[in-house]
Design an enzyme around this catalytic site. Structure first.
Site, PDB file in Angstrom:
ATOM      1  N   GLY A 198       0.809  -1.221   0.000  1.00 21.44           N
ATOM      2  CA  GLY A 198       0.000   0.000   0.000  1.00 21.44           C
ATOM      3  C   GLY A 198       0.836   1.262   0.000  1.00 21.44           C
ATOM      4  N   HIS A 208      -2.352   6.636  11.216  1.00 23.66           N
ATOM      5  CA  HIS A 208      -2.714   5.910  12.434  1.00 23.66           C
ATOM      6  C   HIS A 208      -2.711   6.913  13.572  1.00 23.66           C
ATOM      7  CE1 HIS A 208      -2.071   2.155  10.305  1.00 23.66           C
ATOM      8  NE2 HIS A 208      -0.838   2.536  10.003  1.00 23.66           N
ATOM      9  N   GLY A 251      -3.167  -3.524   5.004  1.00 23.33           N
ATOM     10  CA  GLY A 251      -1.821  -3.535   4.442  1.00 23.33           C
ATOM     11  C   GLY A 251      -1.000  -4.607   5.134  1.00 23.33           C
ATOM     12  N   CYS A 254      -4.242   5.939   0.984  1.00 20.65           N
ATOM     13  CA  CYS A 254      -3.963   4.704   0.245  1.00 20.65           C
ATOM     14  C   CYS A 254      -3.944   4.932  -1.267  1.00 20.65           C
ATOM     15  CB  CYS A 254      -4.962   3.602   0.600  1.00 20.65           C
ATOM     16  SG  CYS A 254      -4.939   3.187   2.362  1.00 20.65           S
TER      17      CYS A 254
END
Length: 243
Positions: free
Chosen positions: A90, A95, A157, A186
């Site tokens: 990816g 996060h 991923g 992405c």
């Protein structure tokens, strides 16, 4: 066989789960070099590592050589976020607080999985978890889990080495979606991120969603009978003994 589930409470810097993941992968690879299973040399059990990080952007293999210094600086958000390169597939994703990041470390062959069926297994596990919480999720031609309206609630991923998996999924529980505005998530132009909270599943904690995902994953893994919750000390102990 059981699925070990290690949840790291609170917010954790990205390198901490990465170190734990690398250790778990090394245990599987070491066993593959000496595959005779005995009491003294048991096959490592599959382990699901769940956590939420401080604000962090990670770049997958497809973007490793593409980001310019200005783009990397943009990701740091004036010091409010960190940026790391990752071996997963990816491109660049986010996060952070309110997102469940789940790394599943296992030997695919021990669970009758291929690379393709493993990615589908991860997506199906997230879809089933969302269903438990009241949200209908979908697979599309693009990786991840999506809502009916085409918004992305979870990314996928993975990295495979000798059929040993690492990395996994990121499920937006109550994530501040503004973080995704700094990237083309992405690499999908025109697609928007969403979260369980934004889709009406309010009041859910990252820990609660992680536990539900562990239960769903255990039920779907060939050869796994139950989930066993473990503490970080169990993994750290193995690291100390190995060192």
């Amino acid at each position: 066989m059981h699925l070990r589930h290690l949840h790291l409470p609170g917010l954790t810097p990205y390198p901490r789960p990465s170190i734990l993941q690398n250790h778990l992968v090394s245990l599987h690879l070491s066993h593959l070099q000496n595959p005779t299973t005995t009491t003294a040399n048991p096959a490592p059990p599959p382990t699901l590592l769940t956590f939420q990080t401080t604000p962090t952007y990670t770049t997958g293999r497809r973007d490793l050589s593409r980001l310019t210094p200005d783009q990397k600086s943009h990701l740091l958000a004036n010091g409010r976020a960190e940026h790391y390169e990752a071996l997963r597939g990816g491109q660049t994703t986010f996060h952070g607080p309110g997102q469940l990041t789940a790394y599943l470390i296992l030997n695919l062959r021990a669970h009758s999985l291929t690379a393709r069926s493993y990615v589908q297994f991860l997506e199906d596990s997230v879809i089933a978890t969302c269903a438990r919480l009241g949200l209908k999720g979908y697979r599309t031609e693009n990786p991840g889990v999506w809502t009916e309206e085409g918004r992305k609630v979870a990314s996928v991923g993975v990295h495979l080495r000798r059929y040993v998996s690492s990395f996994g999924v990121g499920v937006n529980v109550s994530t501040d979606l503004a973080w995704f505005e700094r990237i083309v998530a992405c690499g999908l132009v025109g697609k928007k991120a969403t979260s369980l909270e934004a889709e009406g599943c309010r009041g859910r904690s990252v820990e609660e969603v992680g536990k539900a995902l562990a239960e769903v994953a255990a039920a779907g893994l060939d050869g796994v009978e139950e989930v066993r919750e473990v503490g970080e000390e169990e993994v750290v102990k193995g690291m100390v003994e190995k060192g």
